[in-house]
Design a protein around this motif. Sequence first.
Motif, mmCIF file in Angstrom:
data_model
loop_
_atom_site.group_PDB
_atom_site.id
_atom_site.type_symbol
_atom_site.label_atom_id
_atom_site.label_comp_id
_atom_site.label_asym_id
_atom_site.label_seq_id
_atom_site.Cartn_x
_atom_site.Cartn_y
_atom_site.Cartn_z
ATOM 1 N N ASP A 77 0.814 -1.222 0.000
ATOM 2 C CA ASP A 77 0.000 0.000 0.000
ATOM 3 C C ASP A 77 0.843 1.265 0.000
ATOM 4 O O ASP A 77 0.547 2.242 0.707
ATOM 5 C CB ASP A 77 -0.953 0.011 1.206
ATOM 6 C CG ASP A 77 -1.861 -1.218 1.232
ATOM 7 O OD1 ASP A 77 -2.335 -1.615 0.155
ATOM 8 O OD2 ASP A 77 -2.068 -1.772 2.328
ATOM 9 N N ALA A 78 1.895 1.275 -0.812
ATOM 10 C CA ALA A 78 2.753 2.450 -0.985
ATOM 11 C C ALA A 78 3.376 2.909 0.328
ATOM 12 O O ALA A 78 3.567 4.097 0.568
ATOM 13 C CB ALA A 78 1.986 3.601 -1.642
ATOM 14 N N MET A 79 3.693 1.959 1.177
ATOM 15 C CA MET A 79 4.362 2.254 2.443
ATOM 16 C C MET A 79 5.740 1.585 2.434
ATOM 17 O O MET A 79 6.052 0.794 1.542
ATOM 18 C CB MET A 79 3.536 1.741 3.630
ATOM 19 C CG MET A 79 2.157 2.361 3.746
ATOM 20 S SD MET A 79 2.204 4.110 4.188
ATOM 21 C CE MET A 79 2.604 3.978 5.948
ATOM 22 N N ALA A 80 6.552 1.906 3.431
ATOM 23 C CA ALA A 80 7.881 1.308 3.542
ATOM 24 C C ALA A 80 8.313 1.312 5.001
ATOM 25 O O ALA A 80 7.853 2.133 5.797
ATOM 26 C CB ALA A 80 8.897 2.067 2.695
ATOM 27 N N TYR A 81 9.190 0.364 5.328
ATOM 28 C CA TYR A 81 9.784 0.311 6.654
ATOM 29 C C TYR A 81 11.157 0.959 6.600
ATOM 30 O O TYR A 81 11.987 0.610 5.758
ATOM 31 C CB TYR A 81 9.922 -1.133 7.141
ATOM 32 C CG TYR A 81 8.611 -1.833 7.366
ATOM 33 C CD1 TYR A 81 7.863 -1.594 8.520
ATOM 34 C CD2 TYR A 81 8.117 -2.733 6.434
ATOM 35 C CE1 TYR A 81 6.655 -2.237 8.732
ATOM 36 C CE2 TYR A 81 6.906 -3.381 6.640
ATOM 37 C CZ TYR A 81 6.180 -3.127 7.790
ATOM 38 O OH TYR A 81 4.978 -3.763 7.993
ATOM 39 N N LEU A 194 8.269 5.780 -8.097
ATOM 40 C CA LEU A 194 9.122 6.478 -7.146
ATOM 41 C C LEU A 194 10.487 5.816 -7.149
ATOM 42 O O LEU A 194 10.623 4.632 -6.807
ATOM 43 C CB LEU A 194 8.491 6.416 -5.756
ATOM 44 C CG LEU A 194 9.262 7.057 -4.604
ATOM 45 C CD1 LEU A 194 9.420 8.556 -4.814
ATOM 46 C CD2 LEU A 194 8.548 6.780 -3.278
ATOM 47 N N ASP A 195 11.511 6.572 -7.537
ATOM 48 C CA ASP A 195 12.865 6.020 -7.595
ATOM 49 C C ASP A 195 13.287 5.497 -6.227
ATOM 50 O O ASP A 195 13.113 6.171 -5.207
ATOM 51 C CB ASP A 195 13.859 7.092 -8.048
ATOM 52 C CG ASP A 195 13.880 7.261 -9.557
ATOM 53 O OD1 ASP A 195 12.970 6.724 -10.224
ATOM 54 O OD2 ASP A 195 14.792 7.940 -10.062
ATOM 55 N N GLY A 196 13.830 4.282 -6.205
ATOM 56 C CA GLY A 196 14.256 3.664 -4.968
ATOM 57 C C GLY A 196 13.166 2.893 -4.265
ATOM 58 O O GLY A 196 13.409 2.274 -3.227
ATOM 59 N N PRO A 199 6.325 1.328 -7.913
ATOM 60 C CA PRO A 199 5.044 1.950 -8.251
ATOM 61 C C PRO A 199 4.363 2.571 -7.036
ATOM 62 O O PRO A 199 4.384 2.007 -5.941
ATOM 63 C CB PRO A 199 4.214 0.784 -8.806
ATOM 64 C CG PRO A 199 5.216 -0.250 -9.211
ATOM 65 C CD PRO A 199 6.349 -0.113 -8.244
ATOM 66 N N ILE A 200 3.762 3.744 -7.259
ATOM 67 C CA ILE A 200 2.960 4.406 -6.230
ATOM 68 C C ILE A 200 1.653 4.858 -6.867
ATOM 69 O O ILE A 200 1.580 5.064 -8.078
ATOM 70 C CB ILE A 200 3.693 5.620 -5.611
ATOM 71 C CG1 ILE A 200 4.075 6.630 -6.702
ATOM 72 C CG2 ILE A 200 4.922 5.170 -4.832
ATOM 73 C CD1 ILE A 200 4.686 7.918 -6.150
ATOM 74 N N PRO A 201 0.578 5.007 -6.084
ATOM 75 C CA PRO A 201 -0.720 5.393 -6.646
ATOM 76 C C PRO A 201 -0.652 6.719 -7.393
ATOM 77 O O PRO A 201 0.151 7.601 -7.070
ATOM 78 C CB PRO A 201 -1.620 5.500 -5.411
ATOM 79 C CG PRO A 201 -0.965 4.657 -4.374
ATOM 80 C CD PRO A 201 0.511 4.780 -4.627
#
Length: 216
Positions: A77-81, A194-196, A199-201
């Motif tokens: 869901d377009a999140m990251a740790y 998004l680089d790095g 895919p993002i919404p």
Amino acid sequence: MIDERRAKVITGELGGQDRQVRRRVEAAVLPGASTMDTVALRRRITQLLHELAPVSTQQRCQAARERRDVTITAAPDAMAYLEAHLPAEDAIAVKTVLDAAAHTLKRHDTTAGHQPRTAAQRRADALAALAWTTLHTQTIAPTGSDHAADTGAGAGRGGAAPIPLASAQGRPVTVHVTVPLRSLIGLTDEPGHLDGYGPIPAHTARHLAADGIWQW
């Protein structure tokens, strides 16, 4: 007399220690280990190691500092740790700043009549604000010292020069997002990239592009 969690704490903290040191620490903590939670048990073992083997403990701490790092792991869901492995004093410094900022944001939300955020959300927003503000200024304020650099501790102890983000060619450091033109102008909902990360919404990509510098 102790469960597996406590046993793992003991073996984990004493792994690699001299046999005689291990025996002395075990003899000291085992009688009361069953009545201590894992946090208190780990703290007690660490205290004993500092007392019984200060030189060895210092060497191990220095070796651990050499492994300090920050990593990002993608989440759904377009999140990251974002995970940081830091010297304890640096980690506490970060937490202190985020906790203080969270209290300020709580007052701001109340005064402005905004939807209240949880403490966890406010800490996360404060950390993100640190990064976005630094990207705007392109400079990290003076932190650390010669001694801090030698020991691997990045705590703000004064004396070091600011850290510029711009490259040697003078180009600003930025977050890069690639968005299809059709999605950018709202004709489709194709995701951005998004680089790095990946895919993002589309709505997130449009939001980032609105305040960005566009390049064909």
